[in-house]
Design an enzyme around this catalytic site. Structure first.
Site, short mmCIF file in Angstrom:
data_model
loop_
_atom_site.label_atom_id
_atom_site.label_comp_id
_atom_site.label_asym_id
_atom_site.label_seq_id
_atom_site.Cartn_x
_atom_site.Cartn_y
_atom_site.Cartn_z
N HIS A 67 38.56 25.16 50.11
CA HIS A 67 37.39 24.99 49.43
C HIS A 67 36.26 25.49 49.96
CE1 HIS A 67 36.53 21.39 51.92
NE2 HIS A 67 35.21 21.62 51.53
N CYS A 211 29.62 15.88 54.66
CA CYS A 211 30.35 17.08 55.29
C CYS A 211 29.54 18.37 54.66
CB CYS A 211 31.32 17.22 54.03
SG CYS A 211 31.61 17.68 52.70
#
Length: 705
Positions: A67, A211
């Site tokens: 991603h 994250c």
């Protein structure tokens, strides 16, 4: 939303998209480009590969979720491939056959982020993953994903918890018991089920997950822990600190928690809320891979009087907070603290150094002279004693150059204090900032400079952490982080620096600078080789940053040797992307895949701008051939810069700061030689060990078809 986040044109069932993550990511990025979701598939692929190089995105169960955010992405989008054969994305249990490329706009709105996080959460449900593997058509996949990211309205039957829950419950309970025993659970404790505090009240655990991008792993970790807590019979609450927004815990939830889990790769927001709670810490991926073990460890910590706890004074914004970290070695904690200090210091270096270079461009190098008699050539003096209405002898250009030089000098003067301050911040959090800055200022005052900043920052952080652990009466605890720790921390570290450490560190700094200033011939060339190797060994990683820090701190000191070191570091750092661009687009394009050739085109500009990370996509897929080749060229460039006595007064900019060099033509010679050597080496390495099946690949459109 008016448009679907995934369409049949971005679904690829049972395809061979290449044998490595780079090929798969480029394949999916091209899908999104063809669907009109990104105007520059190559840029999206580079961003995803750069993220992949930092931390593999493979997950247990044959799943991968590369991603990235990119300016070229028009709206949050997904591209999915069911691979045959599978491709290794770094998961602990083997290669992946289900790959989702998550593409988000650079300024992705909260609604977009919520949709993407919903998919990430669905991927921890075995029933959803099994349905994806069983889907016979692209339309079925689109429908499954739509259901996952747009859950049914209230009152409508929705997805259930994982079907594997019953099978893993016994394992989780066994793990909890074993962990409790290992952690020293007091003898005679009630041996009711793992999550039970007593006959009627279950244990309560709260968790924070986060994250760096806040798109996928944050929410997958949250749901993995939630399902593990259900299996263990634990009352569980989680606060995902991600891009789709954060809903903080209420005070009563925190008050009722028996333990805390921090599954994060970045700092925890509001860590102070959990003061005194037993804590288990790890990276976010461990919560995805081993959620049952983390829940068991948290239960054990709740019963262990010697367990690590969250300490007072922590806000959690530092990357390496002040929590006692049982899982991190002392060396790792020191490394995290130093890298935090460097990361906060670099903006001062970049801004200050480039402003000084601009001052030289506008007013000439004489603007940097520090004349005692103030003969109007000192830039700082001119800036203070002149104005637009009272221009100096050199006119407007000289005045503007003097102002730029003066601002840059002041910014560079903050280099050591910022380094020390944020090293202390990484150890003791916000209460450590003021004592850390004091340590850095004293270091500058006594002449200990960069070395003093490193030592003083570490010492200040440890002192503040020690003060934070002194038990105080309840009425004084509120003053501890804002008054007591900064006051006594500054006093203690200042006294230590002045009375004990300052002079020895100043002597060491002076000896090092004198040694550098007298380096000539072979010794200077050896230094250039070492710096060149460091710049190329990890392409922007800790070793690269250490060499860059060594060079930029020298700019604040001045002197020919320090300026030559800056030139060597920049030249060597430009070699990897330029070499890969030369090899993949000019010398032997057929040795590289189509996506690599596209990356090579972009690497020309990245290399010219001194962005070493431009070579990461190549190194990520073939490190054993690429990295040694880059190191060879970097070593040659560094050696030639030192041999040619090239000096550079700017910390960044590549070919765009030639005006700040004393001999830019020799810089070009060294750069060309290193680039050519690395390019030839990587071509030879790939030619010698290549797989004939991958010497040329079909166009991505053909593969997609």
């Amino acid at each position: 939303m008016s448009e679907q986040i995934i369409t049949t044109s971005t679904v690829n069932l049972d395809v061979d998209a290449g044998g490595d993550p780079s090929s798969v990511i480029n394949h999916l990025a091209e899908n999104l480009g063809a669907a009109g979701r990104t105007g520059d598939p190559a840029e999206l692929a580079r961003a995803a590969l750069a993220r992949e190089a930092k931390s593999a995105t493979g997950l247990p169960g044959g799943i991968a979720i590369p991603h990235a955010r990119a300016a070229s992405v028009s709206q949050a989008s997904l591209a999915m491939a069911r691979l045959s054969p599978k491709v290794d994305f770094g998961a602990p249990d083997g290669p992946a056959d289900l790959v989702f490329l998550i593409a988000a706009p650079e300024g992705g709105a909260a609604e977009h982020m919520k949709l993407l996080s919903s998919l990430a959460r669905a991927l921890v449900r075995p029933d959803f993953v099994a349905s994806l593997r069983a889907a016979a058509t692209d339309d079925e996949v689109v429908a499954l994903v739509d259901d996952a990211i747009n859950p049914p309205a209230a009152g409508t039957p929705g997805p259930t918890a994982p079907t594997a829950a019953a099978a893993t419950a016994a394992t989780a309970a066994t793990a909890a018991a074993a962990t409790s025993k290992a952690a020293g659970t007091p003898a005679g404790r009630d041996t009711a089920p793992a999550g039970q505090a007593g006959a009627d009240k279950p244990r309560s655990i709260v968790a924070i997950t986060a994250c760096p991008t806040g798109i996928a792993h944050t929410y997958m970790a949250a749901d993995a822990l939630k399902y593990a807590a259900e299996r263990a019979g634990v009352d569980f609450h989680v606060e995902p600190q991600g891009s789709s927004g954060t809903t903080p815990f209420t005070p009563d939830v925190i008050a009722g928690a028996d333990a805390v889990i921090f599954a994060t790769d970045v700092g925890v927001k509001g860590k102070n809320r959990f003061h005194g709670k037993p804590v288990i810490e790890s990276g976010v991926k461990r919560a995805i891979n081993e959620p049952d073990a983390m829940i068991a460890e948290a239960l054990a910590a709740a019963d262990n009087p010697h367990a690590a706890v969250v300490r007072a004074g922590e806000s959690g914004d530092a990357a390496a907070g002040a929590t006692e970290r049982g899982g991190l070695s002392l060396g790792k904690q020191v490394q995290q603290a130093l890298m935090t200090g460097v990361s906060y210091m670099i903006p001062f270096v970049a801004a200050g150094g480039l402003l000084i270079a601009l001052g030289f461009l506008l007013a000439g190098y004489q603007i940097g002279n520090k004349n005692i008699d103030k003969t109007m050539t000192d830039g700082a003096y001119i800036a203070l004693h002149n104005s637009l209405w009272d221009l100096p002898a050199g006119g407007l250009g000289t005045y503007l150059g003097a102002v730029s030089y003066a601002i840059g000098t002041l910014a560079m003067g903050m280099l050591v204090p910022a380094l020390a301050g944020y090293i202390a911040f990484a150890i003791a959090d916000r209460p450590g900032i003021a004592p850390g800055f004091v340590a850095g200022l004293v270091s500058v005052a006594v002449g200990a400079s960069f070395i003093g900043g490193l030592v003083g920052g570490l010492a200040a952080g440890v002192i503040c952490l020690w003060i934070s652990r002194i038990p105080l009466p309840q009425w004084a605890r509120g003053l501890q982080p804002v008054v007591i720790i900064p006051l006594f921390g500054s006093l203690i570290i200042g006294a230590i620096m002045f009375m004990f450490l300052g002079k020895p560190l100043a002597w060491l700094t002076t000896a090092m600078n004198n040694g550098l200033s007298h380096m000539t011939g072979g010794s200077a060339i050896v230094l250039g080789i070492v710096l060149g190797l460091m710049m190329c060994v990890d392409l922007g990683g800790p070793v690269n940053k250490a060499a860059y820090l060594f060079a930029t701190t020298g700019l604040a000191i001045g002197g020919a040797a320090q300026l030559e070191i800056m030139a060597a570091v920049m030249c060597a750092g430009m070699v990897p992307p330029l070499a890969m661009a030369l090899a993949s687009t000019v010398l032997r394009p057929k040795l590289f895949t189509e996506p690599e050739r596209e990356n090579g085109k972009a690497a020309w500009l990245l290399g010219a701008s001194f962005i070493s990370e431009g070579a990461i996509p190549f190194a990520a897929t073939d490190p054993l051939r690429v990295i040694p080749s880059m190191m060879a060229g970097g070593a040659l460039s560094g050696a030639l810069i030192m041999a040619f006595d090239v000096q550079l007064r700017a910390p960044h900019g590549g070919v765009f700061v030639f005006f700040a060099m004393n001999a830019w033509w020799w810089f070009l010679v060294a750069l060309a030689a290193g680039t050519a050597l690395s390019a030839v080496c990587v071509v030879a390495a790939k030619q010698w060990g290549r797989n004939p099946e991958h010497t040329e690949v079909a166009p991505l459109e053909t593969v997609a078809a």
